[in-house]
Every structure is written in structure tokens, then in C-alpha cells.
Design a protein around this motif. Structure first.
Motif, PDB file in Angstrom:
ATOM      1  N   PHE A  68       0.811  -1.217   0.000  1.00  0.00           N
ATOM      2  CA  PHE A  68       0.000   0.000   0.000  1.00  0.00           C
ATOM      3  C   PHE A  68       0.851   1.277   0.000  1.00  0.00           C
ATOM      4  N   ALA A  69       2.158   1.131  -0.235  1.00  0.00           N
ATOM      5  CA  ALA A  69       3.064   2.285  -0.304  1.00  0.00           C
ATOM      6  C   ALA A  69       2.912   3.178   0.926  1.00  0.00           C
ATOM      7  N   LEU A  70       3.160   2.583   2.102  1.00  0.00           N
ATOM      8  CA  LEU A  70       2.959   3.287   3.370  1.00  0.00           C
ATOM      9  C   LEU A  70       4.274   3.436   4.125  1.00  0.00           C
ATOM     10  N   PRO A  71       4.581   4.627   4.619  1.00  0.00           N
ATOM     11  CA  PRO A  71       5.717   4.784   5.514  1.00  0.00           C
ATOM     12  C   PRO A  71       5.343   4.300   6.907  1.00  0.00           C
ATOM     13  N   ILE A 127      10.771   4.482   8.554  1.00  0.00           N
ATOM     14  CA  ILE A 127      11.220   5.881   8.513  1.00  0.00           C
ATOM     15  C   ILE A 127      11.654   6.433   9.873  1.00  0.00           C
ATOM     16  N   GLY A 128      11.752   5.583  10.900  1.00  0.00           N
ATOM     17  CA  GLY A 128      12.297   6.068  12.155  1.00  0.00           C
ATOM     18  C   GLY A 128      11.368   5.902  13.337  1.00  0.00           C
ATOM     19  N   PRO A 187      13.578  15.641  14.023  1.00  0.00           N
ATOM     20  CA  PRO A 187      12.565  16.699  13.852  1.00  0.00           C
ATOM     21  C   PRO A 187      11.766  16.560  12.566  1.00  0.00           C
ATOM     22  N   LYS A 188      12.406  16.073  11.512  1.00  0.00           N
ATOM     23  CA  LYS A 188      11.676  15.902  10.242  1.00  0.00           C
ATOM     24  C   LYS A 188      10.627  14.804  10.335  1.00  0.00           C
ATOM     25  N   ALA A 231      14.481   8.943   3.024  1.00  0.00           N
ATOM     26  CA  ALA A 231      15.702   9.730   2.845  1.00  0.00           C
ATOM     27  C   ALA A 231      15.980  10.577   4.082  1.00  0.00           C
ATOM     28  N   GLU A 232      14.942  11.096   4.708  1.00  0.00           N
ATOM     29  CA  GLU A 232      15.122  11.874   5.941  1.00  0.00           C
ATOM     30  C   GLU A 232      15.649  10.993   7.072  1.00  0.00           C
TER      31      GLU A 232
END
Length: 551
Positions: free
Chosen positions: A225-228, A247-248, A256-257, A345-346
Motif C-alpha cells: 500500500f506504499a505506506l511509511p 522511517i524512524g 525533527p523531520k 531519505a530523511e
């Protein structure tokens, strides 16, 4: 055949499938110790009840089955309360047996008398006292049910010593029947409906009750489902951190990002997490009074749904059940632009080491561990600025490789590492600890030696309570009060206990020191002598003080 209460209790533990208990012995539960004598349950004898409770909590966190603890009355029970607080905040199943004064002495402030219902009430899912030996099987059966149902947590049973030593021919109660599980088509449809209109969806995974299968299913669902996927504080083992959709972590000192991305999301699928103050930076990233996004909240305890945030909808099932069902759904053609790739990328940029002062650099030590430890190595920690390096630079690859307190308890990492090494004797277990954190439970080193545990403790020694010093410099710059530490030679202390000890004063020497510690086959300490300026992953001591002086 009549049995004393201690044997009745232990026979119930056998029926419940308990293989190991943690304890500090006390005269108030001698009958239980007698019951443990020849039944095959391992009794890990600890040095202080706080450490024992943290070991039992770690056992529950690793296995998903209640960690079992025995402590004596009064100071034994109150010492153990720190570990119960961890279990409550971390949603970890745990059953605690507390010795108690004789029933006839109640309400006279007898020796070490405590009202455990009142004392443990806010720290446990259920706290009670067993008055009748005949009812021991009933109470123990209920305790294991309560500890594992809904949102898991700790249960406390107080055991008056005369009740425990009395004899009874009461029958045993069989082990719990597995509860039927399943996710309805309507619940799956509700999640898919929310996703169908979302442009910037974000999964936030957390809480207890996960497994390796659940982590794999989360990856599959996120891919389709292209989900982060972000995880909550100290739940980084819920998904392989190398996966492109990871993604963290929304933890203390988060990227912070990543916080900005949570704010920008138009849909949050909260999987298992309570979505508390740490994940939302004190409820500022999502305002409970004015949420600007749709929240689909999936949690096993219906009482958690709507407690802080209004869910749309709230679904009372476990995250592992829901994600198993969602992983089987065939996704439609999904296009979300660079929503996932830019988030990844972040995360990658955040992991690029930020250099700290001194000849031993924590960012390089943790990066080395991340690159060189086996994928199934278990990493533990307590609380302190040193932990921020672990959260930021270490990549957890498999579920069950992170043991850390979401409650933020100092002293947790070392007892947890002992429990992990006993549970997984064939795996590498590394405890990251600060000098203050380690000294809170360092006395359990002899527990490790006695029971054959061999964790490797990496001690970040900067001579201070670093986190408190950081806050102190921000609020009262230059006015140091109560945060400096006088430390022992940690390597010599390890050797005195019968373990292996080394001191590292240059980063380049760490790898060889770690190899020697690992090959020693003993519990080991590697003391890192840090520059006091290296306060955290973000700012040095001087920079932190300057910010405080600037207001």
C-alpha cells in the motif's frame, strides 16, 4: 492428597507453563521456595528486588507470557515497585507474588506490614491478597488471565505466610483455553476505506503483543500500500529498520523531520500503540482537542480507544491480528508520489553520524555495533543521554532484539540483559548503559555469574547524570547541582565479580576490546571513557549551556 499452599502455587505455575521465575528470598514465602525445590522451574536468585522485577519484566517482554517474580513483604515489595512500573507503562504481562504477614496480625502495623491493594493499585492491572489456601488455584488462574488479556500488564498477589504454609486438598485448575481470534471483514474494510482517500498516510506501530510474524506482515502491508512506517519509543524491533518503508522512531529526541511528517499526515493508522505523549512530543504534534487528521486506532483493549484521541474508527483487536489480515489484502494501484521515499531519505540522513568531541565517539561505537553484531543480537538499555546514540544510529533487524523501558527507567538495561542471556544463551546480548544507569543495578553482576549469563555491558562513562545535566544547563546554565558522579573503575569491578573487564579510551580500540569480551565467555564490561563535553547526539555541553544563557 493434601499439599501446603506453596506447593499448590508452584503446581499451578507448572500448569501455566512457567519455566523460570525470578526472586529475592524472604521468610514470608518459605513454603513457596519449598514448592520450587524439585519441580523443574528455574529460580533465578537475584540481589535486589528492583533488579529481579526488571528481569521478570524483560522475560515477559521477550516471550509474551507473564514474567514471574517472588519477593518478600515490606521493603522487598516496595523495592520491586520500580519493575512493576516498567511493566505497567510498557504493557508487559507479569505476575508478582509477595509474601505477607500472618492474617491474624493485620492492621496492627506488624513487622513489614503493607496494604498491597492500596500500594500497588495504581501500578498494576490487579492487586489483591489471597486469604484462603483452598482458593489459590482460582486466584492464580485469574492472575494469568488478567496479565495477558486486553492491554497486558502486571498483577500482584499478596500471600499471607500462614495461608501459604497451610495444607489443603484443593484441586488444580487447568491452563487457560486459547481464546478464539479473528478480524472481521467489516474491520478490514474500515481500514481500507480510510486508506482509499488518504494522500499522506502514516502507520505508527507500537505497543505489546508483537512477534516476528507480525513484523514481517507489517513489511508486506507497507510495501503493498506504499505506506511509511514509524515506530514509537523503544519499539524499533517491530520492523526491520533497513526496510525502505521504515522511517524512524517517534521517541525522545526524535528526528525533527519525522515529527513534521507526523504533523503533515492526513491519516494515522495507530497499530497497537496508545499514541501517548512521547510519540506526539507532549501531544503537540497531534492536538487531542483539535486533531487535524483522521486517526484509525487499532488496540486490543477497548478502554484505550477514545481515551485521548477520537478514533475514526477505533478497532478493538490486537495489532498482530489486524496486520496479519491486512497483509493478505491485494492492494489496488497506489501512487503517493515521493511520500515514502522522501521520508526514508530523511531517516537515512538522520542516521549519518554527527561527530561528538573526544577520543571515544559514541556515534562510531554504536554504528560499529549496528554493522557488525549478528542480526539476532539482543540490545538492552535503561535511560540516559547515551541511549539516544543507540536509538539514532543502531538499526534493529529482527523482532525481539530490543529490550528497553518505554517508561524511561534507569537501571533497566543490565537486569534485562541478564534475563535475555539466560533465555537466549546462544545469542549475543549487549547492554548499553550510562555510568549512573549501570550503578543502579550493577549488584546483579553476581546474579549473572551465578546463573551463567554472559551479557556484554558497554558503559558510557562521562562522570555525570547526563540527561539531567543537559536539562540543568538549559534551565540553569553554569549552576551545576546534584548531577556529578564519582565512579569506580568499572572494568576492575567486573573482574572482581568474576567477569571480564576492559577500558577503552580511543574509538579505534573498541572493536578489538569487544572481540575479547565476546570470546571470554563471561559477563563483561567495556568502559568507554568519554569526553564530558559529549553530552548528547545533538549538542555538546558548551552548546547546551550557551542556549540556556541565551534564553
Amino acid at each position: 492428597m493434601a499439599r501446603h499452599g506453596g506447593r499448590i502455587l508452584v503446581d499451578q505455575l507448572v500448569i501455566q507453563g512457567v519455566k523460570r521465575v525470578f526472586s529475592v528470598p524472604g521468610e514470608s514465602f518459605l513454603a513457596a521456595l519449598d514448592g520450587l525445590h524439585d519441580v523443574g522451574i528455574q529460580n533465578v536468585v537475584c540481589r535486589q528486588e528492583g533488579g529481579a522485577a526488571m528481569m521478570a519484566e524483560a522475560q515477559g517482554k521477550m516471550t509474551g507470557q507473564p514474567g514471574v517474580l517472588f519477593v518478600t513483604r515490606g521493603p522487598g515489595a516496595t523495592n520491586a515497585s520500580a519493575g512493576l512500573h516498567v511493566a505497567m507503562q510498557d504493557s508487559t504481562p507479569m505476575v508478582v507474588f509477595v509474601g505477607q504477614i500472618a492474617r491474624g496480625h493485620r492492621d496492627r502495623e506488624a513487622f513489614q506490614e503493607v496494604d498491597y491493594r492500596a500500594f500497588f493499585g495504581p501500578l498494576a492491572k490487579w492487586a489483591t491478597e489471597v486469604d484462603d489456601t483452598d482458593r489459590l488455584p482460582e486466584y492464580i488462574s485469574r492472575a494469568f488471565h488478567v496479565a495477558t488479556s486486553g492491554r497486558p500488564g502486571p498483577v500482584v498477589l499478596a500471600l499471607p505466610e500462614d495461608m501459604l504454609s497451610a495444607f489443603s486438598d484443593t484441586p488444580d485448575i487447568a491452563a487457560p483455553v486459547p481464546m478464539p481470534t479473528g478480524v472481521s471483514e467489516a474491520q478490514i474494510a474500515a481500514v481500507l476505506d480510510a486508506l482509499s482517500t488518504a494522500k499522506r498516510p502514516l502507520i505508527v506501530a507500537g505497543g505489546a503483543g508483537w512477534s516476528r510474524d507480525a513484523a514481517t506482515n507489517l513489511e508486506r502491508f507497507a510495501e503493498r500500500f506504499a505506506l511509511p512506517v514509524a515506530v514509537t519509543f523503544r519499539r524499533q524491533g517491530h520492523m526491520d529498520n533497513r526496510h525502505p518503508n521504515y522511517i524512524g522512531d517517534l521517541g525522545v529526541g526524535m528526528n525533527p523531520k519525522l515529527g513534521q511528517r507526523l504533523q503533515a499526515a492526513d491519516l494515522v493508522i495507530a497499530l497497537g500503540t496508545r499514541l501517548g505523549d512521547i510519540a506526539t512530543n507532549g501531544y503537540t504534534l497531534i492536538d487531542p482537542a483539535q486533531p487535524d487528521k483522521r486517526i484509525v486506532h487499532i488496540h486490543p483493549d477497548p478502554d484505550e480507544l477514545g481515551r485521548v484521541y477520537r478514533p475514526d474508527p477505533g478497532i478493538a483487536v490486537s495489532a498482530s491480528q489486524m496486520i496479519a489480515a491486512l497483509a493478505q489484502v491485494n492492494a489496488p494501484e497506489v501512487s503517493r508520489g515521493d511520500w515514502v521515499t522522501s521520508a526514508r531519505a530523511e531517516y537515512d540522513a538522520w542516521r549519518a553520524p554527527k561527530e561528538t568531541p573526544g577520543t571515544v565517539k559514541m556515534e562510531r561505537v554504536v554504528s560499529w555495533l549496528s554493522d557488525n553484531l549478528p542480526e539476532d543480537a539482543v540490545l538492552t538499555n535503561g535511560a540516559g543521554n547515551y541511549a539516544a546514540f543507540l536509538h539514532r544510529y543502531y538499526q534493529f533487524k529482527l523482532f525481539g532484539t530490543q529490550l528497553a523501558p518505554t517508561s524511561g527507567s534507569m537501571g533497566y538495561g543490565f537486569p534485562a540483559a541478564i534475563a535475555a542471556s539466560i533465555e537466549h544463551p546462544d545469542r549475543t546480548v549487549v547492554c548499553m548503559a550510562g555510568d549512573g544507569c549501570f550503578q543502579m543495578t550493577v549488584n546483579e553482576f553476581s546474579t549473572a555469574v551465578q546463573h551463567g549469563a554472559k551479557p556484554i555491558v558497554v558503559v558510557a562513562n562521562n562522570g555525570r547524570y547526563g540527561t539531567i545535566r543537559m536539562h540543568q544547563e538549559r534551565h540553569y546554565p553554569g549552576r551545576v547541582s546534584g548531577t556529578d558522579l564519582a565512579n569506580p573503575d568499572f572494568a576492575a569491578l567486573a573482574r572482581a565479580y568474576g567477569g571480564h573487564g576492559e577500558v577503552v579510551e580511543r574509538t579505534d580500540d573498541f572493536a578489538a576490546a569487544f572481540g575479547r569480551a565476546q570470546s571470554s565467555g563471561l559477563p563483561a564490561v567495556i568502559e568507554l571513557r568519554l569526553d564530558p563535553e559529549a553530552l548528547s547526539t545533538g549538542l555538546t555541553l558548551s552548546e547546551t549551556r550557551a542556549l540556556g544563557e541565551a534564553g
